[in-house]
Design a protein around this motif. Structure first.
Motif, PDB file in Angstrom:
ATOM      1  N   LEU A 180       0.794  -1.559  -0.329  1.00 24.93           N
ATOM      2  CA  LEU A 180       0.588   0.054   0.013  1.00 24.93           C
ATOM      3  C   LEU A 180       0.836   1.086   0.032  1.00 24.93           C
ATOM      4  CD1 LEU A 180      -2.953   1.261   0.013  1.00 24.93           C
ATOM      5  CD2 LEU A 180      -2.573   0.777   2.896  1.00 24.93           C
ATOM      6  N   LEU A 181       2.221   1.237   1.090  1.00 24.27           N
ATOM      7  CA  LEU A 181       2.737   2.407   1.026  1.00 24.27           C
ATOM      8  C   LEU A 181       3.625   2.554  -0.147  1.00 24.27           C
ATOM      9  CD1 LEU A 181       4.449   1.711   4.065  1.00 24.27           C
ATOM     10  CD2 LEU A 181       2.607   3.339   3.611  1.00 24.27           C
ATOM     11  N   VAL A 182       4.138   1.273  -0.986  1.00 24.20           N
ATOM     12  CA  VAL A 182       4.850   1.248  -2.338  1.00 24.20           C
ATOM     13  C   VAL A 182       3.695   2.242  -3.503  1.00 24.20           C
ATOM     14  CG1 VAL A 182       5.007  -0.190  -4.457  1.00 24.20           C
ATOM     15  CG2 VAL A 182       6.550  -0.879  -2.038  1.00 24.20           C
ATOM     16  N   LEU A 183       2.720   1.395  -3.295  1.00 29.05           N
ATOM     17  CA  LEU A 183       1.311   2.042  -4.213  1.00 29.05           C
ATOM     18  C   LEU A 183       1.137   3.398  -3.896  1.00 29.05           C
ATOM     19  CD1 LEU A 183      -1.169   1.201  -6.464  1.00 29.05           C
ATOM     20  CD2 LEU A 183      -2.926   0.875  -4.799  1.00 29.05           C
ATOM     21  N   SER A 184       1.136   4.381  -2.784  1.00 26.43           N
ATOM     22  CA  SER A 184       0.743   5.245  -2.778  1.00 26.43           C
ATOM     23  C   SER A 184       2.414   6.530  -3.226  1.00 26.43           C
ATOM     24  CB  SER A 184       0.392   6.157  -1.580  1.00 26.43           C
ATOM     25  OG  SER A 184       2.105   5.151  -0.286  1.00 26.43           O
ATOM     26  N   ALA A 185       3.025   5.274  -2.827  1.00 24.51           N
ATOM     27  CA  ALA A 185       3.679   6.455  -3.119  1.00 24.51           C
ATOM     28  C   ALA A 185       4.420   6.318  -4.942  1.00 24.51           C
ATOM     29  CB  ALA A 185       5.601   6.077  -3.479  1.00 24.51           C
ATOM     30  N   GLY A 186       4.051   4.966  -5.813  1.00 25.17           N
ATOM     31  CA  GLY A 186       3.325   5.189  -6.731  1.00 25.17           C
ATOM     32  C   GLY A 186       2.764   6.304  -7.950  1.00 25.17           C
TER      33      GLY A 186
END
Length: 208
Positions: free
Chosen positions: A77-83
């Motif tokens: 989820l954190l990677v998705l938010s950053a992307g």
């Protein structure tokens, strides 16, 4: 305890906010070619917003979750938010930089590589390639994506409160897009109709 619970979320949020502020200052000259300056002449909405609204409302998501336990957001989820945030930044900053470069020198390749694609009626010229061939307000899409990325970084996508920030952008930018369309239609006439045929999507390609 409350401070510790909200520390990681606050750190992610304030870190992103610092990057946004730094980006704004570094590329400050580009904002001289934006809607706020051209259409509103640094009007009451921009002045009032900077002094009394933006600084408080943009962190509304953090206010809603600061006292809640750490959600233990998964890494994906954190990677998705950053992307999502980075994608939005590329669209918003890239589109504004391309427009700025085109207005300064219409014949100069953007970033030294990408030749501009434009249409003209002999008096006016409209950029319709690159970012501006994706949608007529692709920079607005970038702003909405950045707001969505910040909301997801809080780790509570099921909470409604944090979504007020991106919802606010969807509403205000949709209204601004319609107002800008009317202004451009009045200014460019038939050339604007040609541009709308060339780039049919207002903000989100194949959606709106």
């Amino acid at each position: 305890m409350r401070f510790r619970r909200g520390k990681s979320r606050a750190t992610r949020w304030t870190s992103s906010a610092r990057r946004c502020a730094t980006d704004y200052l570094v590329f400050e000259h580009i904002h001289l070619y934006t809607y706020d300056l051209f259409a509103e002449r640094v009007g009451i909405k921009l002045v009032w917003g900077c002094l009394a609204w933006y600084a408080y409302f943009y962190c509304v998501g953090l206010w809603f979750v600061a006292d809640l336990p750490n959600p233990g957001a998964p890494a994906w989820l954190l990677v998705l938010s950053a992307g999502i945030f980075v994608a939005g930044w590329v669209l918003s900053r890239g589109a504004n930089m391309q427009k700025h470069a085109f207005k300064r020198d219409p014949g100069r390749p953007f970033l030294g590589r990408f030749l501009p694609t434009a249409i003209s009626d002999g008096e006016h010229t409209l950029l319709c390639g690159g970012f501006w061939g994706v949608s007529r307000h692709v920079n607005y899409l970038g702003e909405i994506l950045m707001a969505g990325g910040l909301t997801l970084s809080l780790g509570r996508p099921s909470e409604f409160g944090p979504w007020l920030y991106p919802i606010y952008y969807v509403v205000i930018l949709s209204l601004r897009e319609r107002d800008d369309d009317r202004r451009c239609a009045a200014k460019y006439g038939a050339l604007w109709l040609r541009y709308r045929e060339r780039v049919p999507w207002q903000i989100v390609p194949r959606v709106y």
